[in-house]
Design a protein around this motif. Structure first.
Motif, PDB file in Angstrom:
ATOM      1  N   THR A  68     -30.805 -29.495  44.034  1.00 21.15           N
ATOM      2  CA  THR A  68     -31.945 -29.434  43.118  1.00 21.15           C
ATOM      3  C   THR A  68     -32.447 -30.837  42.810  1.00 21.15           C
ATOM      4  O   THR A  68     -31.901 -31.833  43.297  1.00 21.15           O
ATOM      5  CB  THR A  68     -31.556 -28.706  41.805  1.00 21.15           C
ATOM      6  OG1 THR A  68     -32.735 -28.463  41.040  1.00 21.15           O
ATOM      7  CG2 THR A  68     -30.566 -29.526  40.974  1.00 21.15           C
ATOM      8  N   PHE A  73     -36.108 -26.337  33.552  1.00 26.33           N
ATOM      9  CA  PHE A  73     -35.024 -26.728  34.460  1.00 26.33           C
ATOM     10  C   PHE A  73     -33.668 -26.360  33.866  1.00 26.33           C
ATOM     11  O   PHE A  73     -32.795 -25.824  34.553  1.00 26.33           O
ATOM     12  CB  PHE A  73     -35.064 -28.230  34.748  1.00 26.33           C
ATOM     13  CG  PHE A  73     -33.834 -28.716  35.471  1.00 26.33           C
ATOM     14  CD1 PHE A  73     -33.690 -28.535  36.840  1.00 26.33           C
ATOM     15  CD2 PHE A  73     -32.797 -29.331  34.775  1.00 26.33           C
ATOM     16  CE1 PHE A  73     -32.543 -28.948  37.504  1.00 26.33           C
ATOM     17  CE2 PHE A  73     -31.647 -29.749  35.431  1.00 26.33           C
ATOM     18  CZ  PHE A  73     -31.526 -29.558  36.801  1.00 26.33           C
ATOM     19  N   LEU A  99     -31.002 -23.923  35.479  1.00 26.92           N
ATOM     20  CA  LEU A  99     -29.649 -24.429  35.720  1.00 26.92           C
ATOM     21  C   LEU A  99     -28.615 -23.530  35.046  1.00 26.92           C
ATOM     22  O   LEU A  99     -27.573 -23.202  35.627  1.00 26.92           O
ATOM     23  CB  LEU A  99     -29.530 -25.861  35.190  1.00 26.92           C
ATOM     24  CG  LEU A  99     -28.224 -26.609  35.470  1.00 26.92           C
ATOM     25  CD1 LEU A  99     -28.075 -26.891  36.965  1.00 26.92           C
ATOM     26  CD2 LEU A  99     -28.173 -27.916  34.688  1.00 26.92           C
ATOM     27  N   ILE A 110     -23.596 -27.456  42.407  1.00 24.70           N
ATOM     28  CA  ILE A 110     -24.992 -27.896  42.426  1.00 24.70           C
ATOM     29  C   ILE A 110     -25.007 -29.404  42.634  1.00 24.70           C
ATOM     30  O   ILE A 110     -24.204 -30.125  42.047  1.00 24.70           O
ATOM     31  CB  ILE A 110     -25.716 -27.500  41.122  1.00 24.70           C
ATOM     32  CG1 ILE A 110     -25.851 -25.974  41.049  1.00 24.70           C
ATOM     33  CG2 ILE A 110     -27.096 -28.153  41.037  1.00 24.70           C
ATOM     34  CD1 ILE A 110     -26.463 -25.458  39.777  1.00 24.70           C
ATOM     35  N   ARG A 123     -27.482 -33.062  43.101  1.00 26.31           N
ATOM     36  CA  ARG A 123     -28.771 -33.723  42.921  1.00 26.31           C
ATOM     37  C   ARG A 123     -28.665 -35.086  43.600  1.00 26.31           C
ATOM     38  O   ARG A 123     -28.117 -36.020  43.029  1.00 26.31           O
ATOM     39  CB  ARG A 123     -29.060 -33.882  41.425  1.00 26.31           C
ATOM     40  CG  ARG A 123     -30.539 -34.099  41.087  1.00 26.31           C
ATOM     41  CD  ARG A 123     -31.040 -35.484  41.316  1.00 26.31           C
ATOM     42  NE  ARG A 123     -32.349 -35.667  40.677  1.00 26.31           N
ATOM     43  CZ  ARG A 123     -33.150 -36.671  40.940  1.00 26.31           C
ATOM     44  NH1 ARG A 123     -32.827 -37.583  41.823  1.00 26.31           N
ATOM     45  NH2 ARG A 123     -34.308 -36.769  40.319  1.00 26.31           N
ATOM     46  N   ASP A 180     -33.132 -33.125  51.099  1.00 29.95           N
ATOM     47  CA  ASP A 180     -32.569 -31.859  50.598  1.00 29.95           C
ATOM     48  C   ASP A 180     -33.001 -30.703  51.501  1.00 29.95           C
ATOM     49  O   ASP A 180     -32.188 -29.871  51.902  1.00 29.95           O
ATOM     50  CB  ASP A 180     -33.040 -31.584  49.167  1.00 29.95           C
ATOM     51  CG  ASP A 180     -32.371 -32.484  48.135  1.00 29.95           C
ATOM     52  OD1 ASP A 180     -31.293 -33.032  48.433  1.00 29.95           O
ATOM     53  OD2 ASP A 180     -32.924 -32.642  47.041  1.00 29.95           O
ATOM     54  N   PHE A 187     -31.955 -24.625  47.823  1.00 29.05           N
ATOM     55  CA  PHE A 187     -32.572 -25.746  47.111  1.00 29.05           C
ATOM     56  C   PHE A 187     -33.679 -25.214  46.212  1.00 29.05           C
ATOM     57  O   PHE A 187     -34.421 -24.317  46.601  1.00 29.05           O
ATOM     58  CB  PHE A 187     -33.163 -26.724  48.128  1.00 29.05           C
ATOM     59  CG  PHE A 187     -34.086 -27.776  47.542  1.00 29.05           C
ATOM     60  CD1 PHE A 187     -33.583 -28.821  46.790  1.00 29.05           C
ATOM     61  CD2 PHE A 187     -35.463 -27.720  47.775  1.00 29.05           C
ATOM     62  CE1 PHE A 187     -34.435 -29.796  46.253  1.00 29.05           C
ATOM     63  CE2 PHE A 187     -36.314 -28.687  47.251  1.00 29.05           C
ATOM     64  CZ  PHE A 187     -35.796 -29.722  46.491  1.00 29.05           C
ATOM     65  N   TRP A 188     -33.743 -25.745  44.986  1.00 30.06           N
ATOM     66  CA  TRP A 188     -34.919 -25.475  44.155  1.00 30.06           C
ATOM     67  C   TRP A 188     -35.335 -26.754  43.454  1.00 30.06           C
ATOM     68  O   TRP A 188     -34.501 -27.589  43.094  1.00 30.06           O
ATOM     69  CB  TRP A 188     -34.625 -24.356  43.134  1.00 30.06           C
ATOM     70  CG  TRP A 188     -34.140 -24.815  41.788  1.00 30.06           C
ATOM     71  CD1 TRP A 188     -34.907 -25.184  40.717  1.00 30.06           C
ATOM     72  CD2 TRP A 188     -32.773 -24.989  41.350  1.00 30.06           C
ATOM     73  NE1 TRP A 188     -34.110 -25.558  39.655  1.00 30.06           N
ATOM     74  CE2 TRP A 188     -32.797 -25.438  40.015  1.00 30.06           C
ATOM     75  CE3 TRP A 188     -31.526 -24.774  41.975  1.00 30.06           C
ATOM     76  CZ2 TRP A 188     -31.640 -25.706  39.291  1.00 30.06           C
ATOM     77  CZ3 TRP A 188     -30.377 -25.042  41.250  1.00 30.06           C
ATOM     78  CH2 TRP A 188     -30.444 -25.493  39.927  1.00 30.06           C
ATOM     79  N   GLU A 189     -36.634 -26.908  43.296  1.00 35.46           N
ATOM     80  CA  GLU A 189     -37.185 -28.021  42.522  1.00 35.46           C
ATOM     81  C   GLU A 189     -38.672 -27.742  42.311  1.00 35.46           C
ATOM     82  O   GLU A 189     -39.297 -27.023  43.099  1.00 35.46           O
ATOM     83  CB  GLU A 189     -36.997 -29.368  43.239  1.00 35.46           C
ATOM     84  CG  GLU A 189     -37.367 -30.559  42.368  1.00 35.46           C
ATOM     85  CD  GLU A 189     -37.046 -31.919  42.961  1.00 35.46           C
ATOM     86  OE1 GLU A 189     -37.467 -32.922  42.359  1.00 35.46           O
ATOM     87  OE2 GLU A 189     -36.400 -31.983  44.028  1.00 35.46           O
ATOM     88  N   GLN A 211     -43.712 -26.161  43.725  1.00 39.00           N
ATOM     89  CA  GLN A 211     -42.464 -25.457  43.391  1.00 39.00           C
ATOM     90  C   GLN A 211     -41.832 -24.982  44.689  1.00 39.00           C
ATOM     91  O   GLN A 211     -42.486 -24.305  45.485  1.00 39.00           O
ATOM     92  CB  GLN A 211     -42.734 -24.223  42.526  1.00 39.00           C
ATOM     93  CG  GLN A 211     -43.144 -24.497  41.124  1.00 39.00           C
ATOM     94  CD  GLN A 211     -43.366 -23.191  40.357  1.00 39.00           C
ATOM     95  OE1 GLN A 211     -43.509 -22.132  40.935  1.00 39.00           O
ATOM     96  NE2 GLN A 211     -43.398 -23.293  39.044  1.00 39.00           N
ATOM     97  N   LEU A 220     -38.432 -23.079  46.510  1.00 42.83           N
ATOM     98  CA  LEU A 220     -37.181 -22.328  46.505  1.00 42.83           C
ATOM     99  C   LEU A 220     -36.871 -22.030  47.964  1.00 42.83           C
ATOM    100  O   LEU A 220     -37.632 -21.313  48.617  1.00 42.83           O
ATOM    101  CB  LEU A 220     -37.338 -21.042  45.698  1.00 42.83           C
ATOM    102  CG  LEU A 220     -36.093 -20.176  45.492  1.00 42.83           C
ATOM    103  CD1 LEU A 220     -35.021 -20.937  44.727  1.00 42.83           C
ATOM    104  CD2 LEU A 220     -36.457 -18.901  44.737  1.00 42.83           C
ATOM    105  N   VAL A 278     -34.052 -17.287  39.320  1.00 47.70           N
ATOM    106  CA  VAL A 278     -35.159 -18.173  38.922  1.00 47.70           C
ATOM    107  C   VAL A 278     -36.320 -17.339  38.379  1.00 47.70           C
ATOM    108  O   VAL A 278     -36.934 -17.689  37.365  1.00 47.70           O
ATOM    109  CB  VAL A 278     -35.602 -19.044  40.108  1.00 47.70           C
ATOM    110  CG1 VAL A 278     -36.844 -19.846  39.749  1.00 47.70           C
ATOM    111  CG2 VAL A 278     -34.479 -19.993  40.539  1.00 47.70           C
TER     112      VAL A 278
END
Length: 273
Positions: free
Chosen positions: A164, A177, A181, A191, A193, A200, A212-214, A250, A252, A266
């Motif tokens: 992430t 976030f 999380l 997880i 970072r 990633d 992966f998410w961000e 975004q 995912l 999510v």
């Protein structure tokens, strides 16, 4: 020898031309940590120099194509031709602190017939310190140098390692976030970072990460990476499950089973908001 189009050759040549100077600059950063001015100006200069080298090489190969860049902004080309999307150092904060985890990211985006921009058809994420070249072409798979990539085959969240990015300095929604999380952490093995969305996503494509998410990502961070994951057999959407990650910022990403389970977690947070 893996067969690929001439565009991948052009992209790899451009990234590798910028790499030696980046490696030298990265070696200098440690020496600058103690200087009064600090390394930040030096790194932004390294960023611009790397982008300039990449642009010169790409422009030489395709003089009528436009550019969309982190440092240099938008440069118009022939509207009927594709454009390059470039991030010369994805993971600038890592670079700035002497952490050896950053990449050059280059992608090719096709124009839409009626105007605007459509599919990303080629992508490259290049790690100068390890000489790892993650590349993909639409419909032709994803590769690490000469080895075919496949996303992780894990099916249960309890076995997964998920990457992430954490909001910082006003970038992203810290409250959301933390809620995501809180939903994901109890379900997974770990997880991480690491500070480079481009790597990633490349690592999801390579099966190193299971997902992966961000959010609040820029197109140059993710254009190559999204193609890499999809060509490695993975799924990429925005947080609501739509095929709009490139537009919304975004992301995912995971294999089909893990993506579905992450999206449920999510999505629950998004609906709750």
């Amino acid at each position: 020898m893996v067969s690929h189009s001439g565009l991948i050759t052009v992209m790899q040549r451009a990234a590798r031309k910028a790499a030696p100077r980046l490696r030298r600059d990265f070696g200098e950063v440690e020496l600058l940590q103690v200087s009064r001015k600090g390394p930040a100006d030096f790194v932004s200069m390294a960023d611009r120099r790397a982008e300039q080298t990449v642009v010169e090489e790409l422009r030489h190969a395709r003089p009528d194509w436009g550019f969309f860049m982190e440092e240099g902004g938008t440069v118009a080309g022939d509207p009927a031709k594709p454009r390059w999307i470039i991030d010369p150092i994805d993971g600038t904060s890592n670079f700035l602190h002497g952490i050896p985890h950053f990449a050059i990211s280059i992608a090719v985006q096709e124009p839409k017939p009626g105007g605007g921009w459509g599919d990303v058809t080629q992508g490259l994420t290049y790690q100068p310190l390890t000489d790892e070249s993650f590349w993909a072409e639409k419909g032709r798979g994803a590769w690490l140098n000469e080895r075919r990539l496949r996303v992780s085959s894990r099916r249960g969240l309890a076995d997964t390692l998920i990457a992430t990015g954490i909001p910082y300095l006003g970038h992203g929604d810290l409250d959301r976030f933390q809620r995501i999380l809180g939903a994901v952490s109890p379900e997974v093995a770990g997880i991480r970072r690491f500070g480079s969305a481009a790597l990633d996503l490349a690592w999801v494509a390579a099966g190193r990460y299971d997902g992966f998410w961000e959010e609040d990502l820029k197109m140059w961070d993710i254009a190559a990476g999204i193609l890499l994951v999809r060509e490695a057999g993975g799924f990429v959407t925005d947080f609501r499950g739509a095929d709009r990650a490139l537009d919304t910022g975004q992301v995912l990403a995971a294999n089909d089973q893990i993506h579905s389970k992450l999206h449920k977690l999510v999505g629950g947070v998004m609906r709750g908001a």
